[in-house]
Write a protein that holds these residues in place. Structure first.
Motif, PDB file in Angstrom:
ATOM      1  N   THR A 175     -10.043  -2.279  -3.732  1.00 48.38           N
ATOM      2  CA  THR A 175      -9.400  -1.858  -2.487  1.00 48.38           C
ATOM      3  C   THR A 175      -9.284  -0.333  -2.528  1.00 48.38           C
ATOM      4  O   THR A 175      -8.837   0.226  -3.529  1.00 48.38           O
ATOM      5  N   VAL A 176      -9.760   0.330  -1.455  1.00 48.98           N
ATOM      6  CA  VAL A 176      -9.735   1.803  -1.413  1.00 48.98           C
ATOM      7  C   VAL A 176      -8.598   2.256  -0.492  1.00 48.98           C
ATOM      8  O   VAL A 176      -8.556   1.871   0.682  1.00 48.98           O
ATOM      9  N   VAL A 177      -7.675   3.059  -1.035  1.00 47.45           N
ATOM     10  CA  VAL A 177      -6.528   3.540  -0.268  1.00 47.45           C
ATOM     11  C   VAL A 177      -6.540   5.067  -0.232  1.00 47.45           C
ATOM     12  O   VAL A 177      -6.539   5.728  -1.273  1.00 47.45           O
ATOM     13  N   ASP A 178      -6.567   5.628   0.973  1.00 47.81           N
ATOM     14  CA  ASP A 178      -6.514   7.076   1.154  1.00 47.81           C
ATOM     15  C   ASP A 178      -5.065   7.532   0.988  1.00 47.81           C
ATOM     16  O   ASP A 178      -4.206   7.162   1.791  1.00 47.81           O
ATOM     17  N   LEU A 187      -8.664   2.109   3.416  1.00 51.48           N
ATOM     18  CA  LEU A 187      -9.956   2.425   4.043  1.00 51.48           C
ATOM     19  C   LEU A 187     -10.939   1.276   3.878  1.00 51.48           C
ATOM     20  O   LEU A 187     -11.822   1.082   4.706  1.00 51.48           O
ATOM     21  N   ARG A 188     -10.845   0.586   2.751  1.00 57.63           N
ATOM     22  CA  ARG A 188     -11.744  -0.551   2.512  1.00 57.63           C
ATOM     23  C   ARG A 188     -10.920  -1.683   1.919  1.00 57.63           C
ATOM     24  O   ARG A 188     -10.343  -1.526   0.855  1.00 57.63           O
ATOM     25  N   PRO A 189     -10.892  -2.872   2.592  1.00 59.09           N
ATOM     26  CA  PRO A 189     -10.178  -3.997   1.986  1.00 59.09           C
ATOM     27  C   PRO A 189     -10.920  -4.410   0.718  1.00 59.09           C
ATOM     28  O   PRO A 189     -12.131  -4.256   0.630  1.00 59.09           O
ATOM     29  N   GLY A 190     -10.192  -4.909  -0.258  1.00 58.56           N
ATOM     30  CA  GLY A 190     -10.846  -5.266  -1.514  1.00 58.56           C
ATOM     31  C   GLY A 190     -10.031  -6.254  -2.317  1.00 58.56           C
ATOM     32  O   GLY A 190      -9.221  -7.010  -1.761  1.00 58.56           O
ATOM     33  N   ALA A 191     -10.241  -6.230  -3.622  1.00 55.66           N
ATOM     34  CA  ALA A 191      -9.702  -7.271  -4.503  1.00 55.66           C
ATOM     35  C   ALA A 191      -8.172  -7.334  -4.498  1.00 55.66           C
ATOM     36  O   ALA A 191      -7.605  -8.374  -4.818  1.00 55.66           O
ATOM     37  N   ILE A 192      -7.501  -6.233  -4.177  1.00 60.42           N
ATOM     38  CA  ILE A 192      -6.036  -6.296  -4.040  1.00 60.42           C
ATOM     39  C   ILE A 192      -5.702  -6.431  -2.559  1.00 60.42           C
ATOM     40  O   ILE A 192      -6.012  -5.557  -1.757  1.00 60.42           O
ATOM     41  N   PRO A 193      -5.067  -7.552  -2.164  1.00 56.87           N
ATOM     42  CA  PRO A 193      -4.754  -7.758  -0.742  1.00 56.87           C
ATOM     43  C   PRO A 193      -3.702  -6.765  -0.249  1.00 56.87           C
ATOM     44  O   PRO A 193      -2.874  -6.288  -1.022  1.00 56.87           O
ATOM     45  N   GLU A 194      -3.770  -6.460   1.057  1.00 59.81           N
ATOM     46  CA  GLU A 194      -2.795  -5.556   1.665  1.00 59.81           C
ATOM     47  C   GLU A 194      -1.356  -5.995   1.451  1.00 59.81           C
ATOM     48  O   GLU A 194      -0.460  -5.180   1.314  1.00 59.81           O
ATOM     49  N   GLU A 195      -1.144  -7.322   1.468  1.00 60.75           N
ATOM     50  CA  GLU A 195       0.219  -7.830   1.307  1.00 60.75           C
ATOM     51  C   GLU A 195       0.799  -7.367  -0.027  1.00 60.75           C
ATOM     52  O   GLU A 195       1.976  -7.013  -0.121  1.00 60.75           O
TER      53      GLU A 195
END
Ligand code: AMP
Ligand code: MG
Length: 315
Positions: A175-178, A187-195
């Protein structure tokens, strides 16, 4: 070029120390690494993958403390996320320091940094004694590799060494976080969910599809994750069109499973994510013409899975 296979993190790291490139396992997908400080080595990554030079690389570190060398500063919100999810499948975008060549960041004044949570990756990165710039170890546009065999399929003969590990656990990228703005944004959803991110940092935001993510994260603009077969997305298994050269993957079975060449029913969204790229590559080897893939509920890991499915279908 002969591609050497090894299970020794130290032997693989000796290539990096000599300015060469190596594919290595992580908990997400296999990466193709180079010493991030050596421009010629980093250039070899772009060449081997056929990666567009406007797509920045994530820099991998063995120890969270190494982020301080790569970043001009670490904002408090970034620190909160790093403390909560490192080592793990989280990439934070930080203002870059002068130690990072602009080739790594595709000219951006920010750098993506990740500290993987995978014993072999950590041993390798430690032995490299350098920050390691690494995109996924596939030819550009292809599904990300989740096994060393998939790396060899794409890059055998093009890279000097593959560090062999098992099949990757997550099967989807980080998961890419700016973290360069006042409010951090995914910026990109990935292996760690937003929740999970929101549990650690309630104010976190998400870039809506078609929003600014493409401008801020050039990689999300490119064609991605695509098998040779045409990918058709279905909301319900009943919409999947069976034929002798069609494959199906989903959480629930299609109406006539025996009419498909290959069928994979995943017992959970996690298992679906773990299997997706592996399945795409198996379908290519079996020369499937069409892959019908079921979309999943848009929450948790489902967001990242649907994102990869949509990108594969757009290819
Ligand atoms: P890959 O390693 O192939 O999975 O792709 C790396 C992803 O991270 C791409 O989507 C890049 O656009 C993104 N990324 C890497 N560095 C940066 C950066 N400095 N700013 C924004 N996005 C980045
Ligand atoms: Mg990639």
């Amino acid at each position: 070029m002969r591609t050497h296979l090894t299970t020794s993190p130290d032997e693989a790291a000796s290539y990096i120390r000599r300015g060469r490139i190596v594919a290595f396992p992580t908990e997400t997908v296999y990466g193709l690494g180079a010493d991030a400080r050596r421009v010629a080595a980093v250039r070899s990554i772009f060449d081997a993958k056929g990666r567009p030079s406007d797509n920045p690389l994530i820099v991998h570190i063995a120890d969270p403390a190494q982020a301080a060398e790569l970043a001009a500063c670490i904002p408090p919100a970034a620190r909160t996320l790093m403390d909560a999810f490192w080592p793990g499948p989280l990439t934070v975008i930080l203002p870059k320091s002068d130690a990072v060549p602009s080739l790594v960041t595709a000219g951006l004044d920010t750098v993506g940094v990740r500290c993987p949570g995978h014993a072999v990756a950590t041993a390798f990165l430690r032995s490299c004694q350098a920050p390691v710039a690494a995109p996924s170890a596939n030819r550009s546009g292809r599904p990300s590799p989740t096994t060393w065999e998939a790396v060899r399929e794409d890059l055998g003969g093009r890279i000097p060494c593959i560090l062999k590990g098992g099949r990757t656990e997550a099967g989807l990228e980080s998961t890419v976080v700016d973290c360069t703005e006042a409010v951090p944004v995914v910026l990109r959803p990935g292996a760690i969910p937003e929740e999970a991110l929101a549990d650690a940092l309630p104010e976190i935001g998400v870039e809506p599809p078609g929003g600014d993510a493409a401008a801020k994260s050039p990689g999300t603009r490119h064609r991605h994750y695509a098998p040779r077969a045409r990918v058709t997305l279905v909301a319900e298994p009943g919409e999947a069109v069976a034929s002798a050269d069609a494959a199906y993957i989903g959480l629930r079975a299609p109406d006539e499973p025996e009419s498909f060449a290959t069928v994979r029913i995943a017992p959970s969204v996690e298992a679906y994510a773990h299997d997706l790229f592996h399945f795409f590559r198996a379908c290519d080897r079996e020369e499937a013409a069409v892959i019908c893939a079921q979309l999943v509920p848009e929450d948790g890991l489902g967001r990242a899975l649907n994102d990869r499915l949509r990108r594969a279908a757009a290819g």
